[in-house]
Design a protein around this motif. Structure first.
Motif, PDB file in Angstrom:
ATOM      1  N   MET A   1      49.562  49.008  57.536  1.00 38.21           N
ATOM      2  CA  MET A   1      48.794  48.483  56.432  1.00 38.21           C
ATOM      3  C   MET A   1      48.874  49.457  55.271  1.00 38.21           C
ATOM      4  N   GLY A   2      49.218  48.973  54.087  1.00 40.12           N
ATOM      5  CA  GLY A   2      49.363  49.838  52.924  1.00 40.12           C
ATOM      6  C   GLY A   2      48.028  50.192  52.297  1.00 40.12           C
ATOM      7  N   GLU A   3      48.056  51.266  51.562  1.00 41.26           N
ATOM      8  CA  GLU A   3      46.863  51.690  50.844  1.00 41.26           C
ATOM      9  C   GLU A   3      47.016  51.313  49.382  1.00 41.26           C
ATOM     10  N   HIS A   4      45.922  50.889  48.765  1.00 43.99           N
ATOM     11  CA  HIS A   4      45.954  50.516  47.362  1.00 43.99           C
ATOM     12  C   HIS A   4      44.913  51.343  46.631  1.00 43.99           C
ATOM     13  N   ARG A   5      45.319  52.464  46.120  1.00 46.54           N
ATOM     14  CA  ARG A   5      44.404  53.364  45.419  1.00 46.54           C
ATOM     15  C   ARG A   5      44.617  53.217  43.927  1.00 46.54           C
ATOM     16  N   ARG A   6      43.518  53.257  43.202  1.00 42.51           N
ATOM     17  CA  ARG A   6      43.602  53.170  41.753  1.00 42.51           C
ATOM     18  C   ARG A   6      43.648  54.547  41.125  1.00 42.51           C
ATOM     19  N   SER A   7      43.217  55.559  41.839  1.00 44.88           N
ATOM     20  CA  SER A   7      43.146  56.907  41.288  1.00 44.88           C
ATOM     21  C   SER A   7      43.695  57.915  42.281  1.00 44.88           C
ATOM     22  N   ARG A   8      44.272  58.970  41.758  1.00 42.45           N
ATOM     23  CA  ARG A   8      44.776  60.054  42.595  1.00 42.45           C
ATOM     24  C   ARG A   8      43.605  60.851  43.162  1.00 42.45           C
ATOM     25  N   ARG A   9      43.694  61.164  44.443  1.00 45.49           N
ATOM     26  CA  ARG A   9      42.670  61.998  45.079  1.00 45.49           C
ATOM     27  C   ARG A   9      43.130  63.437  45.071  1.00 45.49           C
ATOM     28  N   VAL A  10      42.165  64.338  44.970  1.00 44.11           N
ATOM     29  CA  VAL A  10      42.452  65.763  45.064  1.00 44.11           C
ATOM     30  C   VAL A  10      41.460  66.388  46.042  1.00 44.11           C
ATOM     31  N   ARG A  11      41.885  67.505  46.630  1.00 42.03           N
ATOM     32  CA  ARG A  11      40.980  68.243  47.510  1.00 42.03           C
ATOM     33  C   ARG A  11      39.756  68.659  46.716  1.00 42.03           C
ATOM     34  N   PHE A  12      38.616  68.567  47.378  1.00 39.80           N
ATOM     35  CA  PHE A  12      37.365  68.887  46.705  1.00 39.80           C
ATOM     36  C   PHE A  12      36.364  69.287  47.769  1.00 39.80           C
ATOM     37  N   ARG A  13      35.926  70.538  47.752  1.00 35.69           N
ATOM     38  CA  ARG A  13      35.029  71.070  48.775  1.00 35.69           C
ATOM     39  C   ARG A  13      33.689  71.430  48.152  1.00 35.69           C
ATOM     40  N   ARG A  14      32.743  70.530  48.237  1.00 31.91           N
ATOM     41  CA  ARG A  14      31.411  70.767  47.689  1.00 31.91           C
ATOM     42  C   ARG A  14      30.363  70.123  48.587  1.00 31.91           C
ATOM     43  N   ARG A  15      29.108  70.445  48.314  1.00 32.01           N
ATOM     44  CA  ARG A  15      27.990  69.834  49.036  1.00 32.01           C
ATOM     45  C   ARG A  15      27.669  68.493  48.386  1.00 32.01           C
ATOM     46  N   ALA A  16      27.220  67.557  49.215  1.00 36.90           N
ATOM     47  CA  ALA A  16      26.867  66.232  48.706  1.00 36.90           C
ATOM     48  C   ALA A  16      25.611  65.729  49.411  1.00 36.90           C
ATOM     49  N   ARG A  17      24.886  64.907  48.703  1.00 40.23           N
ATOM     50  CA  ARG A  17      23.721  64.238  49.261  1.00 40.23           C
ATOM     51  C   ARG A  17      23.891  62.763  48.946  1.00 40.23           C
ATOM     52  N   VAL A  18      23.692  61.919  49.955  1.00 37.42           N
ATOM     53  CA  VAL A  18      23.861  60.487  49.785  1.00 37.42           C
ATOM     54  C   VAL A  18      22.567  59.804  50.228  1.00 37.42           C
ATOM     55  N   VAL A  19      21.979  59.028  49.320  1.00 35.63           N
ATOM     56  CA  VAL A  19      20.700  58.376  49.582  1.00 35.63           C
ATOM     57  C   VAL A  19      20.883  56.867  49.489  1.00 35.63           C
ATOM     58  N   ALA A  20      20.484  56.154  50.549  1.00 31.72           N
ATOM     59  CA  ALA A  20      20.537  54.693  50.515  1.00 31.72           C
ATOM     60  C   ALA A  20      19.557  54.187  49.464  1.00 31.72           C
ATOM     61  N   LEU A  21      20.009  53.288  48.594  1.00 31.67           N
ATOM     62  CA  LEU A  21      19.140  52.791  47.526  1.00 31.67           C
ATOM     63  C   LEU A  21      17.948  52.019  48.073  1.00 31.67           C
ATOM     64  N   ASP A  22      18.117  51.376  49.221  1.00 32.87           N
ATOM     65  CA  ASP A  22      16.997  50.630  49.806  1.00 32.87           C
ATOM     66  C   ASP A  22      16.078  51.523  50.643  1.00 32.87           C
ATOM     67  N   ARG A  23      16.442  52.809  50.774  1.00 35.31           N
ATOM     68  CA  ARG A  23      15.660  53.800  51.525  1.00 35.31           C
ATOM     69  C   ARG A  23      15.458  53.414  52.985  1.00 35.31           C
TER      70      ARG A  23
END
Length: 134
Positions: A1-23
């Motif tokens: 199965m092919g990939e269809h990316r619109r943007s180039r990805r680059v390595r990125f090592r940072r902290r992230a926080r993800v919050v569900a909008l419905d909580r």
């Protein structure tokens, strides 16, 4: 199965926080992301939010004298045993400006290090296909 990316990805090592909008689920804290593009990112996390969850993403950038937090609305588009991929749905103008600058700098650095503009990303785990998160 092919990939269809619109943007180039680059390595990125940072902290992230993800919050569900419905909580409906507790926030997900990730000590490190894997890669990023203008359209999304992947973060390592033992837990995660279900695919399809609308979320608020906070990426923490630490500088010499201050911290910057980029905030974006997104959606979880894939999960695997190592983490989750999130597609950005909207970025405020400041976050987009900073993200574009980060991507330009990382792409230029990759060109210096690798001799071209491709910043390699690590391979997907064996038996896990890459999703279209970014």
């Amino acid at each position: 199965m092919g990939e269809h990316r619109r943007s180039r990805r680059v390595r990125f090592r940072r902290r992230a926080r993800v919050v569900a909008l419905d909580r409906a689920a507790p926030p997900v804290e990730s000590d490190r992301t894997r890669d990023i593009s203008l359209t999304g990112f992947y973060c390592y996390t033992p837990g995660g939010l279900p695919v399809g969850t609308a979320c608020l993403v906070e990426l923490r950038l630490s500088g010499m004298s201050s911290d910057l937090v980029l905030r974006m609305n997104g959606e979880v588009v894939r999960r695997d045993r190592e983490g989750m991929g999130i597609r950005f749905r909207s970025l405020d103008s400041d976050s987009r400006f900073h993200l574009e600058h980060i991507l330009e700098e990382l792409t230029a650095l990759a060109a210096d290090v690798y001799g071209d503009s491709r910043a390699p990303v690590p391979p997907a785990p064996r038996g896990v296909a890459r999703g279209s998160h970014g």
